[in-house]
Design an enzyme around this catalytic site. Structure first.
Site, mmCIF file in Angstrom:
data_model
loop_
_atom_site.group_PDB
_atom_site.id
_atom_site.type_symbol
_atom_site.label_atom_id
_atom_site.label_comp_id
_atom_site.label_asym_id
_atom_site.label_seq_id
_atom_site.Cartn_x
_atom_site.Cartn_y
_atom_site.Cartn_z
ATOM 1 N N ASP A 65 0.824 -1.218 0.000
ATOM 2 C CA ASP A 65 0.000 0.000 0.000
ATOM 3 C C ASP A 65 0.855 1.264 0.000
ATOM 4 O O ASP A 65 2.081 1.197 0.122
ATOM 5 C CB ASP A 65 -0.964 0.000 1.207
ATOM 6 C CG ASP A 65 -0.295 -0.443 2.506
ATOM 7 O OD1 ASP A 65 0.949 -0.451 2.565
ATOM 8 O OD2 ASP A 65 -1.008 -0.761 3.462
ATOM 9 N N HIS A 136 -7.706 -4.426 9.818
ATOM 10 C CA HIS A 136 -7.372 -4.192 8.400
ATOM 11 C C HIS A 136 -6.076 -4.905 8.018
ATOM 12 O O HIS A 136 -5.189 -5.099 8.854
ATOM 13 C CB HIS A 136 -7.326 -2.692 8.049
ATOM 14 C CG HIS A 136 -6.166 -1.926 8.565
ATOM 15 N ND1 HIS A 136 -6.291 -0.766 9.308
ATOM 16 C CD2 HIS A 136 -4.828 -2.095 8.430
ATOM 17 C CE1 HIS A 136 -5.106 -0.278 9.592
ATOM 18 N NE2 HIS A 136 -4.201 -1.066 9.072
ATOM 19 N N GLU A 141 -9.968 -1.400 4.895
ATOM 20 C CA GLU A 141 -10.669 -1.075 6.133
ATOM 21 C C GLU A 141 -11.989 -1.851 6.245
ATOM 22 O O GLU A 141 -12.478 -2.399 5.260
ATOM 23 C CB GLU A 141 -10.952 0.437 6.168
ATOM 24 C CG GLU A 141 -9.682 1.296 6.223
ATOM 25 C CD GLU A 141 -8.984 1.300 7.583
ATOM 26 O OE1 GLU A 141 -9.057 0.303 8.308
ATOM 27 O OE2 GLU A 141 -8.350 2.318 7.911
HETATM 28 C C1 GLP Z 1 -0.627 0.295 8.561
HETATM 29 C C2 GLP Z 1 -0.272 -0.554 7.330
HETATM 30 C C3 GLP Z 1 -0.550 -2.016 7.561
HETATM 31 C C4 GLP Z 1 0.006 -2.457 8.891
HETATM 32 C C5 GLP Z 1 -0.650 -1.670 9.997
HETATM 33 C C6 GLP Z 1 -0.195 -2.085 11.383
HETATM 34 O O1 GLP Z 1 -1.944 0.633 8.608
HETATM 35 N N1 GLP Z 1 -0.976 -0.135 6.176
HETATM 36 O O2 GLP Z 1 0.031 -2.761 6.495
HETATM 37 O O3 GLP Z 1 -0.218 -3.836 9.088
HETATM 38 O O4 GLP Z 1 -0.294 -0.314 9.789
HETATM 39 O O5 GLP Z 1 1.009 -1.465 11.689
HETATM 40 P P1 GLP Z 1 1.917 -1.808 12.921
HETATM 41 O O6 GLP Z 1 2.676 -3.038 12.537
HETATM 42 O O7 GLP Z 1 2.802 -0.621 13.078
HETATM 43 O O8 GLP Z 1 1.022 -2.025 14.082
#
Ligand code: GLP
Length: 254
Positions: A65, A136, A141
């Site tokens: 993304d 997500h 979402e």
């Molecule tokens: C963002 C990314 C996701 C990721 C999520 C969780 O929203 N788009 O791909 O999994 O954050 O992030 P973290 O690993 O920092 O909790």
């Protein structure tokens, strides 16, 4: 789903790196995720590259993304994140590290073009995903189509609040729109590897593994995948009803 509950985030990273390494050794196409959770795994893969155990020179990579409106050089663009934290430290060809173009003139055309590029590369053999606190994956979402392609998505206020920590704790700096591989795109990967650590992910982990298949928890789409591996630590596993069974399965693999 193959579920592995590990003692610590480092154990999650080591196991996830073992899974990824098999694909890297074969020069296959890998899908990369951003967020803080994969950082330990990237560090582990970098260490294996430095120890000359692993080379990425034959690999192609696709990111999950990207924020819309952030230039590539922006510290928080996912283009830059993945290079700073992973790909600039290994021998992958930078031209073979693809990410959705958040500055595309026609962002709505960018999604189908990205899916076509994945297909032209022969598909993603192993896609890494983290999970958001609201379930997500990528930036899909709640209430998105379970079969969506790469497309523009509007972030949930919870995601904006969670990600504000990367933007000087200022929610107003977090882009509201993003481009994300869709759940259909992610589902087409040959193998999906989900990692999660920490108590803040426990509810999402419970919902994705033991909840109903529902767009309300986008990660639950992995229940339909015939090769999904979930690697989590004890804290993220704390709400699972059948954790003993998952440990039993992991200890008795044939
Ligand atoms: C963002 C990314 C996701 C990721 C999520 C969780 O929203 N788009 O791909 O999994 O954050 O992030 P973290 O690993 O920092 O909790």
């Amino acid at each position: 789903m193959d579920i592995f509950i590990k003692a610590t985030p480092q154990d999650v990273a080591t196991h996830a790196a073992d899974v990824m390494a098999e694909y890297v050794r074969n020069g296959q196409t890998i899908g990369l995720a951003t967020g803080s959770t994969p950082l330990l795994m990237y560090r582990e893969l970098i260490a294996r590259f430095q120890a000359k155990e692993l080379s990425f020179k034959d690999c192609t990579a696709f990111l999950l993304d990207e924020y819309i409106g952030l230039p590539r050089e922006h510290e928080q663009s996912y283009y830059r994140f993945i290079r700073d934290n992973f790909t600039s430290h290994i021998d992958i060809d930078d031209a073979k590290v693809h990410s959705p173009n958040g500055l595309a003139e026609d962002v709505h055309a960018e999604g189908p073009a990205y899916d076509a590029a994945i297909e032209a590369a022969g598909g993603i053999a192993c896609q890494l995903v983290g999970v958001g606190a609201n379930g997500h994956i990528g930036f899909n979402e709640p209430a998105c189509s379970l079969n969506s392609g790469t497309r523009v998505e509007t972030l949930h206020p919870k995601t904006i609040a969670d990600n504000a920590r990367f933007f000087d704790d200022d929610e107003s700096q977090v882009p509201v729109h993003v481009l994300t591989q869709g759940l259909g795109t992610i589902s087409r990967a040959g193998h999906v590897l989900l990692i999660a650590t920490g108590a803040a992910k426990a509810r999402a982990v419970k919902a994705l593994i033991e909840g109903p298949l529902s767009a309300f928890c986008p990660a639950s789409v992995l229940q339909l995948h015939n090769h999904a591996t979930v690697i989590i630590d004890e804290e993220a596993a704390q709400l699972l009803e059948y954790s003993d069974y998952y440990r039993f399965c992991a200890d008795n693999r044939v």
